[in-house]
Motif scaffolding. Structure first.
Motif, PDB file in Angstrom:
ATOM      1  N   PHE A  78      21.139  61.238  65.580  1.00  0.00           N
ATOM      2  CA  PHE A  78      22.141  60.643  65.625  1.00  0.00           C
ATOM      3  C   PHE A  78      22.019  58.621  64.648  1.00  0.00           C
ATOM      4  N   LYS A  79      21.444  58.418  64.853  1.00  0.00           N
ATOM      5  CA  LYS A  79      21.420  56.987  63.694  1.00  0.00           C
ATOM      6  C   LYS A  79      21.993  57.162  62.163  1.00  0.00           C
ATOM      7  N   ALA A  80      21.149  58.989  62.103  1.00  0.00           N
ATOM      8  CA  ALA A  80      22.047  58.759  60.361  1.00  0.00           C
ATOM      9  C   ALA A  80      23.459  59.323  60.786  1.00  0.00           C
ATOM     10  N   MET A  81      23.624  59.491  61.826  1.00  0.00           N
ATOM     11  CA  MET A  81      25.584  59.600  61.748  1.00  0.00           C
ATOM     12  C   MET A  81      26.548  58.404  62.211  1.00  0.00           C
ATOM     13  N   ARG A  82      25.390  57.556  62.548  1.00  0.00           N
ATOM     14  CA  ARG A  82      26.095  56.214  63.280  1.00  0.00           C
ATOM     15  C   ARG A  82      26.634  55.220  61.803  1.00  0.00           C
ATOM     16  N   ASN A  83      25.279  55.577  60.526  1.00  0.00           N
ATOM     17  CA  ASN A  83      25.533  54.857  59.112  1.00  0.00           C
ATOM     18  C   ASN A  83      26.394  56.155  58.427  1.00  0.00           C
ATOM     19  N   GLY A  84      26.997  56.425  59.004  1.00  0.00           N
ATOM     20  CA  GLY A  84      28.236  57.510  58.036  1.00  0.00           C
ATOM     21  C   GLY A  84      27.716  58.385  57.185  1.00  0.00           C
ATOM     22  N   GLN A  85      26.194  59.243  58.001  1.00  0.00           N
ATOM     23  CA  GLN A  85      26.005  60.176  57.206  1.00  0.00           C
ATOM     24  C   GLN A  85      26.061  61.708  57.748  1.00  0.00           C
ATOM     25  N   GLU A  86      27.304  62.282  57.042  1.00  0.00           N
ATOM     26  CA  GLU A  86      27.771  63.756  57.013  1.00  0.00           C
ATOM     27  C   GLU A  86      26.935  64.387  57.844  1.00  0.00           C
ATOM     28  N   ALA A  87      27.581  65.083  58.532  1.00  0.00           N
ATOM     29  CA  ALA A  87      27.025  65.981  59.864  1.00  0.00           C
ATOM     30  C   ALA A  87      27.512  67.294  59.252  1.00  0.00           C
ATOM     31  N   LYS A  88      27.115  68.706  59.052  1.00  0.00           N
ATOM     32  CA  LYS A  88      27.268  69.884  58.735  1.00  0.00           C
ATOM     33  C   LYS A  88      27.007  70.374  60.181  1.00  0.00           C
ATOM     34  N   ILE A  89      27.539  70.797  61.234  1.00  0.00           N
ATOM     35  CA  ILE A  89      27.833  71.027  61.970  1.00  0.00           C
ATOM     36  C   ILE A  89      28.162  72.858  62.034  1.00  0.00           C
ATOM     37  N   GLN A  90      26.890  73.474  62.132  1.00  0.00           N
ATOM     38  CA  GLN A  90      27.714  75.030  62.117  1.00  0.00           C
ATOM     39  C   GLN A  90      26.845  76.201  63.573  1.00  0.00           C
ATOM     40  N   LYS A  91      26.933  75.228  63.720  1.00  0.00           N
ATOM     41  CA  LYS A  91      25.789  76.064  65.734  1.00  0.00           C
ATOM     42  C   LYS A  91      26.106  74.868  66.860  1.00  0.00           C
ATOM     43  N   ASP A  92      26.265  74.942  68.080  1.00  0.00           N
ATOM     44  CA  ASP A  92      25.601  74.015  69.574  1.00  0.00           C
ATOM     45  C   ASP A  92      26.591  73.581  69.318  1.00  0.00           C
ATOM     46  N   TYR A  93      28.405  73.502  69.083  1.00  0.00           N
ATOM     47  CA  TYR A  93      29.312  72.332  69.193  1.00  0.00           C
ATOM     48  C   TYR A  93      29.176  71.838  69.714  1.00  0.00           C
ATOM     49  N   VAL A  94      29.307  72.141  70.931  1.00  0.00           N
ATOM     50  CA  VAL A  94      29.064  71.110  72.434  1.00  0.00           C
ATOM     51  C   VAL A  94      28.426  69.490  71.857  1.00  0.00           C
ATOM     52  N   PHE A  95      26.914  70.132  71.972  1.00  0.00           N
ATOM     53  CA  PHE A  95      26.161  69.908  71.729  1.00  0.00           C
ATOM     54  C   PHE A  95      26.539  68.514  71.004  1.00  0.00           C
ATOM     55  N   ASN A  96      26.700  68.489  69.482  1.00  0.00           N
ATOM     56  CA  ASN A  96      27.062  68.606  67.940  1.00  0.00           C
ATOM     57  C   ASN A  96      27.775  66.697  68.287  1.00  0.00           C
ATOM     58  N   TYR A  97      28.576  67.813  67.955  1.00  0.00           N
ATOM     59  CA  TYR A  97      30.344  67.356  67.834  1.00  0.00           C
ATOM     60  C   TYR A  97      29.928  65.694  68.914  1.00  0.00           C
ATOM     61  N   PHE A  98      29.181  66.082  70.286  1.00  0.00           N
ATOM     62  CA  PHE A  98      29.351  65.591  71.295  1.00  0.00           C
ATOM     63  C   PHE A  98      28.095  63.829  71.372  1.00  0.00           C
ATOM     64  N   MET A  99      27.735  64.631  70.593  1.00  0.00           N
ATOM     65  CA  MET A  99      26.835  63.734  69.270  1.00  0.00           C
ATOM     66  C   MET A  99      27.291  62.297  68.499  1.00  0.00           C
ATOM     67  N   LYS A 100      27.743  63.834  67.820  1.00  0.00           N
ATOM     68  CA  LYS A 100      28.981  62.417  66.297  1.00  0.00           C
ATOM     69  C   LYS A 100      29.939  61.410  66.964  1.00  0.00           C
ATOM     70  N   TRP A 101      30.559  62.514  67.948  1.00  0.00           N
ATOM     71  CA  TRP A 101      31.809  61.674  69.189  1.00  0.00           C
ATOM     72  C   TRP A 101      30.852  60.058  69.036  1.00  0.00           C
ATOM     73  N   CYS A 102      29.684  60.095  69.881  1.00  0.00           N
ATOM     74  CA  CYS A 102      29.155  59.119  70.704  1.00  0.00           C
ATOM     75  C   CYS A 102      29.076  57.674  69.796  1.00  0.00           C
ATOM     76  N   SER A 103      28.007  59.079  68.375  1.00  0.00           N
ATOM     77  CA  SER A 103      27.244  57.341  67.547  1.00  0.00           C
ATOM     78  C   SER A 103      28.703  56.345  66.757  1.00  0.00           C
ATOM     79  N   ASN A 104      30.252  57.057  67.549  1.00  0.00           N
ATOM     80  CA  ASN A 104      31.175  56.485  66.824  1.00  0.00           C
ATOM     81  C   ASN A 104      30.878  54.173  67.669  1.00  0.00           C
ATOM     82  N   PHE A 105      30.575  54.279  68.798  1.00  0.00           N
ATOM     83  CA  PHE A 105      31.026  53.689  69.511  1.00  0.00           C
ATOM     84  C   PHE A 105      29.132  53.452  70.448  1.00  0.00           C
TER      85      PHE A 105
END
Length: 365
Positions: A78-105
């Motif tokens: 989560f902290k890596a996403m907040r710092n702008g690190q690119e995340a390669k999402i290939q599985k568990d799409y709901v959880f991972n995209y939700f985490m990516k979205w939450c890391s924005n704010f």
């Protein structure tokens, strides 16, 4: 918020508090009857207070790799996403995209708090819908279950996926919505395919005797087949991490220290099978919803029994165990079964919770 509690006592404090609540329920049952409205009303405000505190206590837990391993792992991502690190999402799409979205704010602590709101609230909604004024007793059985705490602090994706399954059951009579929620749960964690498949099968074959035959047959099959079942199911196309729970014994052993045929967990699972048999066959409870849930539990639990020797089979055990509270409590507050029903229920609830307390507190000393 709870920094004043030492990290080494954080989890055990949770179980000590639940023990006090369980004792309060037992003592209340010895004095009052379930029909005593004034007594039952006490549990409404108490229940909401306990749920609120649990959400805060679980959601605002310390981030410490030695006590909450998965929490630390997800915190790092989560902290890596907040710092702008690119995340390669290939599985568990709901959880991972939700985490990516939450890391924005939001920061990581608010993220875990939100996850545990999503984890706990479906059990509350389920309890409120099916048990009315007695909802707290059902909710406490969810909270007091053996793995409830663990899957709200460590197996986060598993826990969230099964909570979505419970939320789907809230819409049991609205099938389109229910299956949409099941699908969300699957993309939260792919292992949810097991209870979903069990739900479909038990919806087609509505004879509870068949469920019992499947469950009892799985025990000798597991004893005879051993690791062959693990190898077979690992090759059926499960998502990579789910298959890894079955085959990566060395990598998973640190997280699940005991392997082999777990007779203690089998007896724990058998308690729900026995209670379902008792209500359906001895007490002649004919309830479409209950028989369906009993079918899901026994079929999903049978799958776990077949792979019980895998090093990380507890992840598969939870795919049936999360339904144990519903199997236990549903008939007790929907039908008149015993003369002193409240007292009998309180004894069952206390015994159910004491397994949790023994395994997580006494045995861990």
């Amino acid at each position: 918020m709870f920094d004043w509690i030492p990290i080494e006592y954080y989890t055990v404090t949770h179980y000590h508090v639940l023990l006090l609540v369980a004792l309060f329920i037992v003592f209340n049952s010895l004095i009052f009857d379930v029909s005593d409205k004034q007594s039952i009303r006490i549990f409404g405000p108490l229940g909401y207070f306990i749920v609120l505190v649990l959400i805060l206590y679980m959601g605002l837990r310390p981030i410490n790799v030695h006590y909450f391993g998965d929490t630390s792992t997800y915190a790092g991502i989560f902290k890596a996403m907040r710092n702008g690190q690119e995340a390669k999402i290939q599985k568990d799409y709901v959880f991972n995209y939700f985490m990516k979205w939450c890391s924005n704010f939001m920061d990581v602590h608010r993220f875990f708090l939100l996850l545990d709101i999503l984890y706990i609230i479906p059990s509350l909604l389920f309890s409120r819908k099916y048990f009315g004024q007695y909802w707290f007793f059902a909710m406490f059985m969810f909270i007091g279950s053996f793995s409830f705490w663990a899957y709200g602090t460590n197996g986060l994706r598993n826990g969230l996926a099964t909570s979505l399954f419970i939320l789907g059951l809230y819409f049991y009579n609205r099938k389109v919505i229910m299956y949409m929620i099941f699908t969300l749960g699957y993309f939260m964690h792919a292992s949810l395919i097991i209870p979903i498949a069990a739900f479909v099968v038990s919806g087609i074959y509505k004879n509870p005797k068949v469920y019992l035959y499947i469950w009892f047959a799985s025990i000798p099959l597991s004893l005879v087949g051993g690791s062959a079942w693990t190898t077979l199911f690992a090759g059926l196309g499960f998502e990579d991490r789910t298959s890894g729970y079955l085959t990566n014994a060395e990598g998973n052993l640190e997280q699940f220290s005991q392997t082999g045929f777990r007779w203690d967990f089998l007896l724990y699972s058998a308690s729900a099978v026995f209670i379902g048999w008792y209500f359906i066959f001895k007490k002649q409870i004919v309830d479409r919803f209950y028989i369906h849930i009993f079918g899901v539990y026994t079929i999903a639990n049978s799958f776990w029994i077949l792979v019980i020797t895998a090093a990380f089979s507890n992840r598969f055990a939870y795919l049936s165990w999360f339904l144990m509270p519903a199997v236990f409590i549903y008939p007790m507050f929907r039908y008149k079964i015993w003369k002193d029903q409240y007292k009998t229920f309180a004894i069952i609830l206390f015994s159910y919770f004491m397994f949790t307390y023994f395994m997580n507190v006494i045995k861990e000393r």
